[in-house]
Scaffold this active site. Structure first.
Site, short mmCIF file in Angstrom:
data_model
loop_
_atom_site.label_atom_id
_atom_site.label_comp_id
_atom_site.label_asym_id
_atom_site.label_seq_id
_atom_site.Cartn_x
_atom_site.Cartn_y
_atom_site.Cartn_z
N LYS A 187 0.76 -1.22 0.03
CA LYS A 187 0.01 -0.09 0.13
C LYS A 187 0.72 1.30 0.02
O LYS A 187 0.42 2.31 -0.63
CB LYS A 187 -1.01 -0.04 1.20
CG LYS A 187 -1.97 -0.86 1.06
CD LYS A 187 -2.86 -1.28 2.29
CE LYS A 187 -3.94 -0.10 2.02
NZ LYS A 187 -5.12 -0.28 3.11
N ASP A 210 -10.02 4.24 1.77
CA ASP A 210 -10.31 3.77 3.33
C ASP A 210 -11.06 4.87 3.99
O ASP A 210 -11.83 4.08 4.73
CB ASP A 210 -8.94 3.39 3.89
CG ASP A 210 -8.30 1.99 3.37
OD1 ASP A 210 -9.12 1.27 2.80
OD2 ASP A 210 -7.20 1.68 3.41
#
Length: 277
Positions: A69, A106
């Site tokens: 990520k 997110d």
């Protein structure tokens, strides 16, 4: 000659546990889209070559999970402001012009889940107390600040990580020692667990909840089990609680829409599909 079948997927290592293929597969079937979503175990050393090759194979984008990520930011051509601020990306769009666009959804998933699960949630009702200072916490702190939360209390087992977030986000962040984490619940309107405590196979969540107000909205990003000990105790105290599964669903919506051109619903049917996995 037929049009290319759009492909998407999730890259990480490991990825066998990912629920994303089941979720995206459900949405593809529901909307009658002739496409596929594939889990791909990609080692760290192969990340760069994978991102160069996948678009040529017909991929329109991928989700990104641990351990890539952060690394994908350096490999992307374009990085969204929120991904840059969070320091990580979970969604890549392979554009027709050949450029790779990195984003982080997110925080969007967290806020949408909170609003769906607690419709009366008010970001300015009082301070937010956030447990943990890892990647998920960074996204959630960013999202809470964007929503107008004036004070974000933060506690992490390693205080230095919490202090690093305060250094980036400024005086809106108030850091508490982990042994004093229970104290930051006093007067908190929103309480968020971003740690793995309480997750299946992980240590129990043992932060004392004595200071928790019954007016607080309490959420846990852990969704295995769906009802964590934190959520159970908070509900017993009269709090509105929101489980972590909705965050997984909602964070997936923007990527699917960008890749396949349809905005899917993070609804009861989608929840059921993921819970069956």
């Amino acid at each position: 000659m037929t049009d290319k079948i759009p492909l998407a997927g999730v890259i990480g290592s490991p990825v066998a546990h990912s629920k994303s293929p089941a979720l995206h597969g459900h949405w593809l079937r529901r909307h009658g889209i002739r496409g596929y979503y594939i889990p791909m175990d990609v080692a760290r050393d192969d990340l760069k070559s994978a991102l160069e090759t996948l678009p040529r194979l017909g991929f329109v984008g991928v989700n990104v999970t641990i351990p890539h990520k952060e690394a994908v930011l350096a490999l992307a051509d374009l990085v969204s402001d929120r991904a840059a601020l969070i320091g990580a990306a979970n969604t890549l769009i392979f554009r027709p012009d050949g450029k790779v666009h990195a984003d982080n959804t997110d925080g969007i998933g967290f806020i949408e889940n909170l609003r769906q699960g607690a419709p009366g949630w008010d970001p300015v009702a009082g301070p937010a107390a956030v447990l943990g200072a890892g990647g998920a916490a960074r996204a959630i702190v960013t999202a809470l600040a964007e929503q107008g939360v004036r004070e974000i209390r933060l506690s992490n087992r390693t205080r230095a990580r919490a202090e690093a977030l305060r250094a980036e986000f400024g005086p809106k962040i108030v850091v508490y020692d982990w042994v004093q984490a229970g104290n930051m619940l006093d007067g908190a309107a929103t309480v968020v667990n971003t740690t793995s405590l309480g997750m299946v196979g992980k240590p129990e969540f043992r932060v004392p909840l004595d200071g928790l107000s019954r007016e607080a909205v309490v959420t846990d990003i852990v969704y295995a089990p769906l009802q964590t000990s934190l959520l159970k105790e908070a509900r017993a105290r009269g709090c509105v609680t929101v489980d972590g599964l909705g965050m997984l669903l909602h964070q997936a919506v923007p990527g699917f829409e960008r890749w396949f051109g349809v905005r899917p619903e993070a609804d009861a049917a989608a929840r059921a599909v993921v819970l069956e996995e």
